[in-house]
Design an enzyme around this catalytic site. Structure first.
Site, PDB file in Angstrom:
ATOM      1  N   GLY A  25       0.815  -1.207   0.000  1.00  0.00           N
ATOM      2  CA  GLY A  25       0.000   0.000   0.000  1.00  0.00           C
ATOM      3  C   GLY A  25       0.845   1.252   0.000  1.00  0.00           C
ATOM      4  O   GLY A  25       2.053   1.195  -0.231  1.00  0.00           O
ATOM      5  N   ASN A  26       0.206   2.389   0.238  1.00  0.00           N
ATOM      6  CA  ASN A  26       0.931   3.659   0.285  1.00  0.00           C
ATOM      7  C   ASN A  26       0.325   4.568   1.354  1.00  0.00           C
ATOM      8  O   ASN A  26      -0.639   4.195   2.011  1.00  0.00           O
ATOM      9  CB  ASN A  26       0.921   4.323  -1.099  1.00  0.00           C
ATOM     10  CG  ASN A  26      -0.486   4.676  -1.539  1.00  0.00           C
ATOM     11  OD1 ASN A  26      -1.118   5.571  -0.995  1.00  0.00           O
ATOM     12  ND2 ASN A  26      -0.991   3.934  -2.524  1.00  0.00           N
ATOM     13  N   ARG A  27       0.902   5.741   1.521  1.00  0.00           N
ATOM     14  CA  ARG A  27       0.561   6.607   2.651  1.00  0.00           C
ATOM     15  C   ARG A  27      -0.595   7.572   2.393  1.00  0.00           C
ATOM     16  O   ARG A  27      -0.831   8.482   3.192  1.00  0.00           O
ATOM     17  CB  ARG A  27       1.795   7.430   3.054  1.00  0.00           C
ATOM     18  CG  ARG A  27       2.962   6.603   3.523  1.00  0.00           C
ATOM     19  CD  ARG A  27       4.152   7.531   3.826  1.00  0.00           C
ATOM     20  NE  ARG A  27       5.384   6.788   4.032  1.00  0.00           N
ATOM     21  CZ  ARG A  27       5.746   6.265   5.213  1.00  0.00           C
ATOM     22  NH1 ARG A  27       4.993   6.422   6.263  1.00  0.00           N
ATOM     23  NH2 ARG A  27       6.887   5.604   5.310  1.00  0.00           N
ATOM     24  N   SER A  28      -1.307   7.440   1.302  1.00  0.00           N
ATOM     25  CA  SER A  28      -2.401   8.389   1.046  1.00  0.00           C
ATOM     26  C   SER A  28      -3.507   8.252   2.077  1.00  0.00           C
ATOM     27  O   SER A  28      -3.981   7.155   2.374  1.00  0.00           O
ATOM     28  CB  SER A  28      -2.985   8.163  -0.347  1.00  0.00           C
ATOM     29  OG  SER A  28      -4.151   8.949  -0.506  1.00  0.00           O
TER      30      SER A  28
END
Ligand code: PMT
Length: 221
Positions: A29-32
């Site tokens: 995943g990512n930090r958004s």
């Protein structure tokens, strides 16, 4: 006070970050946080638009008067955005979409094996939703806006990305570990396919959202 300059328009906004599952308990995943996309949806609704918000893993509360579609992965986000885009006047892709996903999904939790090195994770490409919508324009003449999160050579990378994706506007924001992703503020340059370059100073994500709509409105047919 909000101008009703998006009245009678349907806009689609994507927000958040996709999660690409490895097994029942893990994902890439990512930090958004989804805050920038939600700010775009909120401001568009305040300006009179019918808004479809495709939200990926944001955990943010639904917005009054906004049609929210929850998704998990890039493939799901593509389906939801394409469906909503068929009659949309504008599509704004603020979501952070994973470029790759694990090639295989393990239906049981991946276990470590005693005395063995970990196995490599093999990735495959995800569809590029922004490039696809820019090329196909599900509704003729619709305005397509992308976002770009860059860590260096922000403007040069932004120009290259705008050309490669084929969108009308690209909002380029510089990201760092505690910058832009997850924060309440943002700072950006909005690049136009017409060569324009509009700097947006550091401020609330709502302010950047308003500037995006200010630039979309005159481009609507
Ligand atoms: O959510 P917040 O915490 O508020 O943070 C906001 C943000 C930093 C996530 C947002 O402002 C932002 O920059 N979003 C785009 C981040 C990103 O993933 O950029 P990118 O350079 O990887 O992708 C460029 C564009 O192509 C984006 O519009 C993206 O939605 C789109 N894309 C990317 C990959 C892919 N497979 N399909 C896509 O459509």
């Amino acid at each position: 006070a909000a101008r009703p300059d998006l009245a009678g328009r349907h806009v689609v906004v994507s927000a958040g970050g996709t999660r690409e599952p490895l097994d029942p308990v893990r994902f890439l995943g990512n930090r958004s946080s989804g805050k920038q996309g939600y700010a775009l949806a909120r401001t568009a609704a305040a300006r009179g638009a019918r808004v479809t918000l495709v939200a990926a893993n944001t955990g943010l509360p639904d917005l009054a008067g906004v049609d929210v579609v929850q998704v998990g992965t890039a493939v799901q986000l593509r389906e939801a955005v394409l469906k909503a885009a068929s009659d949309a006047d504008a599509v704004v892709m603020a979501a952070a979409v994973a470029d790759f996903r694990p090639a295989t999904y393990a239906t049981g939790k991946i276990k470590k094996k005693d005395g063995q090195e970990p196995e490599a994770i093999v990735l495959v490409r995800n569809p590029d939703i922004l490039a696809e919508i820019s090329a196909d324009r599900p509704r003729p003449g619709q305005v397509v806006v992308g976002f770009a999160a860059e860590t260096d050579d922000v403007l040069a990378n932004g120009r290259t990305k705008l050309a490669r994706k084929g969108c009308d506007l690209l909002v380029v924001n510089e990201v760092g570990e505690r910058r832009t992703f997850g924060s309440e503020e943002n700072e950006a340059v909005v690049l136009g396919a017409d060569g324009s370059e509009i700097p947006v100073p550091y401020g609330p994500k709502e302010a950047l959202a308003e500037t995006v709509w200010d630039l979309v409105v005159p481009r609507l047919g």
